[in-house]
Scaffold this active site. Sequence first.
Site, PDB file in Angstrom:
ATOM      1  N   ARG B  54       0.864  -1.183   0.000  1.00 47.78           N
ATOM      2  CA  ARG B  54       0.000   0.000   0.000  1.00 47.78           C
ATOM      3  C   ARG B  54       0.894   1.224   0.000  1.00 47.78           C
ATOM      4  NH1 ARG B  54       2.663   1.310   3.630  1.00 47.78           N
ATOM      5  NH2 ARG B  54       1.254   3.022   4.024  1.00 47.78           N
ATOM      6  N   ALA B  56       0.795   5.188  -2.026  1.00 50.75           N
ATOM      7  CA  ALA B  56       0.631   5.539  -3.437  1.00 50.75           C
ATOM      8  C   ALA B  56       1.857   5.191  -4.288  1.00 50.75           C
ATOM      9  CB  ALA B  56       0.262   7.023  -3.559  1.00 50.75           C
ATOM     10  N   GLN B 214      -2.179   1.773  10.003  1.00 54.96           N
ATOM     11  CA  GLN B 214      -0.858   1.776   9.339  1.00 54.96           C
ATOM     12  C   GLN B 214       0.159   2.605  10.120  1.00 54.96           C
ATOM     13  OE1 GLN B 214      -3.749   2.507   7.792  1.00 54.96           O
ATOM     14  NE2 GLN B 214      -3.791   1.793   5.680  1.00 54.96           N
ATOM     15  N   ASP B 255      -1.935  10.713  -1.696  1.00 56.48           N
ATOM     16  CA  ASP B 255      -2.294   9.691  -2.689  1.00 56.48           C
ATOM     17  C   ASP B 255      -2.612  10.313  -4.034  1.00 56.48           C
ATOM     18  OD1 ASP B 255      -2.957   8.462   0.103  1.00 56.48           O
ATOM     19  OD2 ASP B 255      -2.689   6.798  -1.302  1.00 56.48           O
ATOM     20  N   LYS B 266      -4.830   9.708   3.337  1.00 58.74           N
ATOM     21  CA  LYS B 266      -5.554   8.826   4.260  1.00 58.74           C
ATOM     22  C   LYS B 266      -6.615   9.587   5.051  1.00 58.74           C
ATOM     23  CE  LYS B 266      -4.929   5.347   4.700  1.00 58.74           C
ATOM     24  NZ  LYS B 266      -5.658   4.605   3.684  1.00 58.74           N
TER      25      LYS B 266
END
Lengths: 375, 375
Positions: B54, B56, B214, B255, B266
């Site tokens: 994960r 970007a 995360q 992202d 996020k």
Amino acid sequence: MKVGKEYYRTIWKDENKPGVINIIDQRWLPHKFIIETLKSVDDVTKAIQEMHVRGAPLIGITAAYGLYISSIEGKKKGFNKKYIFDSAEKIKLTRPTAKNLFWALDEMLSSISGLDNIDEIIHTIRIKAKDMADKDVADCKSIGEHGFKIIEKLVKNKSRGIESYATTMNILTHCNAGWLATVDYGTALAPLYIARERGLKIHVWVDETRPRNQGAKLTAWELTENGIPNTVIVDNAGGHLMQKGMVDLVIVGSDRTTASGDVANKIGTYLKALSAYDNNIPFYAALPSSSIDWEIENGEDIPIEERNPDEVRYVNGLYKNEIVNVLIPPESSPALNYAFDITPARLVTGLITERGICKANKDSIAELFPDKIKK
Amino acid sequence: MKVGKEYYRTIWKDENKPGVINIIDQRWLPHKFIIETLKSVDDVTKAIQEMHVRGAPLIGITAAYGLYISSIEGKKKGFNKKYIFDSAEKIKLTRPTAKNLFWALDEMLSSISGLDNIDEIIHTIRIKAKDMADKDVADCKSIGEHGFKIIEKLVKNKSRGIESYATTMNILTHCNAGWLATVDYGTALAPLYIARERGLKIHVWVDETRPRNQGAKLTAWELTENGIPNTVIVDNAGGHLMQKGMVDLVIVGSDRTTASGDVANKIGTYLKALSAYDNNIPFYAALPSSSIDWEIENGEDIPIEERNPDEVRYVNGLYKNEIVNVLIPPESSPALNYAFDITPARLVTGLITERGICKANKDSIAELFPDKIKK
């Protein structure tokens, strides 16, 4: 409020056993419904500190009943009135932020200030604790009525006056300021229960409210048990929902409110207030006046509780029908765990109290509570 | 960066096996370090969709390597070039928000647009994927260098020019935009690694970043493995820390960034940006220009991924040495799970890119990237 088909309060005296108080042990909700019996001052301090009960109003009432337990204990142990005062000091040390704790204990102690006979003290203290519990219920009902008017007005605006009972109001709340945070009805959720009762369509965005997830665990549960549709979101999500026009109103509780309208509430409240402000969404705090600190004008002077970092490091939930704690970060990672934050009055649209609604500023609060202001 | 005493990238080609790519399966971190082998386009789409990888930039590079795998698969299956284009379409469907995914696939496809021989295509695609991975590393290093200057300047201000190497800089970050989100070094964390290397004192507040944590899982882990002190906090806490003056700087990843500086990152990033703004704390997004969407000016036009609500309802962590999911709300409670939000450019102090730092507005971005602007 309802649990399944039965009505409960969060705390009640065992009518058959002197010195015994029942509470719902909220640590096990929503997965298990467990009633706990408090029989000693140690039981009471533990229940408050370890959050078997939580929520500013309920902490206050538990402390009040704690002195009732203390009076019975004191008599058994042959102690005098001093034992009760010492118990109050002990209970005051459990949690520093919620104003109601100190208020309730001071009210209780002042009710017995002129008394010396232990049986008379026990009698007075028992009546006083019950009165305070009943007053909490009545205050929450009043908060509900006043808050309902806000929802009713907003739904009329949203539906442009037509078919307002067909328009769903999306209300976001943080943590749990429902009936589980009080003796009954709740503060932030009381207006919602009334709105539901009167046929308004309500949907609630429930912030899960890390670290202890009182939103996901308690708010989602009590709303569902009482027929209010709700959706759990992570604490990160509210801002985005507000940007997208998916939130009509934010209502939260308050653990301590300054005389000038700064609101101490569960950590993260400030972030939702900023976001509501940025998106022109009304943001209200609902609170009984027992949570107003008349001595403090600046929110920065409110003591903020720092709790065990393991509440951040571990998450508690249901696994294979057991309630367990799972570790999230690396075993060696430190964490920091402040329990509350301060939302400055400038971000608060208004305060919903048992006496009515006021703006979050000194003059407006004083106007509603002239009797509380020091001359 | 370092894992224990060894250096790793997050993704690398198996030099001995054609069509085989290795990744760190990030779902198991920090509790288990597992390397996964991707051998088919299906492996690749699954790895991206289910977040084995994960971030970007890393999503982009994984997609690029995915087309390399596809070219080998295509040859084996006797397919022609069309198979690779079909694979790209399939991979594009995995995640809608990160711009790098689409950018990387388009770059890869255009590199083979003039070619017809399958072996030549495989050769070109393999070289191109490796080049893109190396370029990502170089870009992250550059981002680190540019971002370092911001930290250096802030620490000089904080220490008033004296003993700036003795003053600790407290930097808050959200989610993981570290080396694990890229091929190496990271975006938001790259400046921190350089600062650490050059002897500045850094301490990081790590937002746990619900729903998938995360921050607590990946950021805390990679910072610790690479010697940067850090403390995990709940997503609710950052505002309070900022109010208390405990945060000097916020750096996050992105992202997708619009040509006018709105930042999709996020979910929850917007709330931290609001709070940084409210407390006069610099808020930077660090990103390779591959994440800039030159076609979009308004952040509201960025598609926001909605993921499985069970990511909100369940939390994943370590219990008795096993990684398990625990249920938080009542079994029947619905949840909503948007993965990203948009931070409007007005809240962003600046963008840290591989070419340097610019303001989050159209003119400043265009000045740094005149070659990307459509005439």
